[in-house]
Design a protein around this motif. Structure first.
Motif, PDB file in Angstrom:
ATOM      1  N   GLY A 135       0.786  -1.050   0.073  1.00 34.32           N
ATOM      2  CA  GLY A 135       0.026  -0.206  -0.104  1.00 34.32           C
ATOM      3  C   GLY A 135       0.995   1.306   0.006  1.00 34.32           C
ATOM      4  O   GLY A 135       2.021   1.268  -0.589  1.00 34.32           O
ATOM      5  N   GLU A 136       0.197   2.367   0.258  1.00 31.07           N
ATOM      6  CA  GLU A 136       0.991   3.448   0.476  1.00 31.07           C
ATOM      7  C   GLU A 136       0.825   4.256   1.930  1.00 31.07           C
ATOM      8  O   GLU A 136      -0.050   3.855   2.609  1.00 31.07           O
ATOM      9  CB  GLU A 136       0.353   4.547  -0.508  1.00 31.07           C
ATOM     10  N   ASN A 137       1.621   5.059   2.257  1.00 34.05           N
ATOM     11  CA  ASN A 137       1.426   5.854   3.505  1.00 34.05           C
ATOM     12  C   ASN A 137       0.147   6.678   3.336  1.00 34.05           C
ATOM     13  O   ASN A 137      -0.009   7.466   2.054  1.00 34.05           O
ATOM     14  CB  ASN A 137       2.664   6.547   3.905  1.00 34.05           C
ATOM     15  N   THR A 138      -0.500   6.846   4.434  1.00 35.23           N
ATOM     16  CA  THR A 138      -1.883   7.864   4.304  1.00 35.23           C
ATOM     17  C   THR A 138      -1.778   8.591   5.567  1.00 35.23           C
ATOM     18  O   THR A 138      -1.278   8.210   6.841  1.00 35.23           O
ATOM     19  CB  THR A 138      -3.009   6.927   4.270  1.00 35.23           C
ATOM     20  N   VAL A 139      -2.678   9.517   5.542  1.00 36.22           N
ATOM     21  CA  VAL A 139      -2.778  10.730   6.699  1.00 36.22           C
ATOM     22  C   VAL A 139      -4.244  10.425   6.998  1.00 36.22           C
ATOM     23  O   VAL A 139      -5.373  10.840   6.111  1.00 36.22           O
ATOM     24  CB  VAL A 139      -2.271  11.982   6.260  1.00 36.22           C
ATOM     25  N   ASN A 140      -4.735  10.363   8.251  1.00 35.37           N
ATOM     26  CA  ASN A 140      -5.936  10.379   8.654  1.00 35.37           C
ATOM     27  C   ASN A 140      -6.578  11.826   9.074  1.00 35.37           C
ATOM     28  O   ASN A 140      -6.037  12.527   9.903  1.00 35.37           O
ATOM     29  CB  ASN A 140      -6.468   9.405   9.772  1.00 35.37           C
ATOM     30  N   VAL A 141      -7.386  12.240   8.069  1.00 40.80           N
ATOM     31  CA  VAL A 141      -7.714  13.729   8.299  1.00 40.80           C
ATOM     32  C   VAL A 141      -8.360  13.990   9.400  1.00 40.80           C
ATOM     33  O   VAL A 141      -8.389  15.132  10.117  1.00 40.80           O
ATOM     34  CB  VAL A 141      -8.507  14.198   7.045  1.00 40.80           C
ATOM     35  N   LEU A 142      -9.245  13.141   9.885  1.00 40.62           N
ATOM     36  CA  LEU A 142     -10.103  13.446  11.222  1.00 40.62           C
ATOM     37  C   LEU A 142      -9.052  13.518  12.259  1.00 40.62           C
ATOM     38  O   LEU A 142      -9.312  14.403  13.275  1.00 40.62           O
ATOM     39  CB  LEU A 142     -11.024  12.405  11.622  1.00 40.62           C
ATOM     40  N   GLY A 143      -8.169  12.665  12.439  1.00 41.24           N
ATOM     41  CA  GLY A 143      -7.046  12.778  13.234  1.00 41.24           C
ATOM     42  C   GLY A 143      -6.339  14.054  13.389  1.00 41.24           C
ATOM     43  O   GLY A 143      -6.132  14.648  14.459  1.00 41.24           O
ATOM     44  N   VAL A 144      -5.941  14.452  12.108  1.00 42.80           N
ATOM     45  CA  VAL A 144      -5.255  15.841  12.175  1.00 42.80           C
ATOM     46  C   VAL A 144      -6.178  16.773  12.760  1.00 42.80           C
ATOM     47  O   VAL A 144      -5.680  17.765  13.534  1.00 42.80           O
ATOM     48  CB  VAL A 144      -4.629  16.223  10.746  1.00 42.80           C
ATOM     49  N   ASN A 145      -7.391  17.016  12.373  1.00 39.97           N
ATOM     50  CA  ASN A 145      -8.367  18.040  12.759  1.00 39.97           C
ATOM     51  C   ASN A 145      -8.517  17.887  14.060  1.00 39.97           C
ATOM     52  O   ASN A 145      -9.039  18.969  14.603  1.00 39.97           O
ATOM     53  CB  ASN A 145      -9.731  17.929  11.857  1.00 39.97           C
TER      54      ASN A 145
END
Length: 207
Positions: free
Chosen positions: A187-197
């Motif tokens: 797969g790929e590295n991903t960023v969880n948007v909810l976690g950042v927000n």
């Protein structure tokens, strides 16, 4: 008649046995194991802030506040619809699945151009050619809560200006909420948007 009932006895009993095994014992066993071994995942991977559920780490949300990072286009709008939307038929239910429009579909072109215009307005320093595809395209399920690290980092300048937080602090939040490739190569590295927000909200004292 007796012969018929005798012949039906065995399949009837087998049916009852499998109903009990497959319809009762197996679901109870799987539910029990799930709750014991993976309690968070089996309950929907819910994310709580101060004891209140604000979402799931598995489900994308739409964020409109300029202080929050934007996710990719999502099929889910359960957290943004209004009573008027529901009355007018704009919101019908919590649906899953993308629109499945082909690249040649004019409706898709209009939607992408509209999203592109909105994104550039919120991020004036970004070149249209620099915008990653995942910020303008929905996932196959329409539910993905993650974006690529590039899609997250490209929003940092605008977020810094809107929130007053430093770019360094925002990048740390992105790194904190980045999930690495499975086993380092799948797969790929991903960023969880909810976690950042959620981290942005905490830093701003909004929780």
């Amino acid at each position: 008649m007796k012969k018929l009932l005798f012949e039906l006895k065995t399949p009837f009993l087998i049916t009852i046995v499998f109903i009990v095994i497959c319809g009762l014992f197996y679901p109870l066993l799987m539910t029990g194991l799930g709750q014991a071994i993976f309690p968070s995942q089996s309950n929907g991977s819910l994310i709580k802030v101060d004891g209140k559920v604000v979402g799931s780490s598995l489900i994308g949300q739409k964020f409109t506040d300029v202080r929050f990072m934007k996710a990719r286009p999502s099929a889910v709008n359960y957290n943004t619809y209004t009573i008027a939307d529901k009355a007018n038929g704009i919101y019908t239910s919590v649906a899953t699945g993308s629109a499945n429009l082909s690249p040649s579909n004019p409706t898709l072109k209009v939607r992408v151009e509209s999203d592109l215009k909105t994104f550039l307005k919120a991020n004036p320093t970004v070149s249209p050619k620099a915008i990653p595809d995942d910020l303008l395209t929905a996932s196959g399920s329409g539910l993905d809560p993650q974006i690529s690290p590039t899609s997250a980092e490209i929003q940092v300048p605008a977020l810094s200006e809107a929130t007053g937080l430093s770019k360094a602090d925002l990048n740390k939040m992105i790194q904190k909420n980045t999930q690495q490739k499975l086993f380092g190569f799948i797969g790929e590295n991903t960023v969880n948007v909810l976690g950042v927000n959620i981290d942005i909200a905490k830093a701003l004292g909004l929780n």
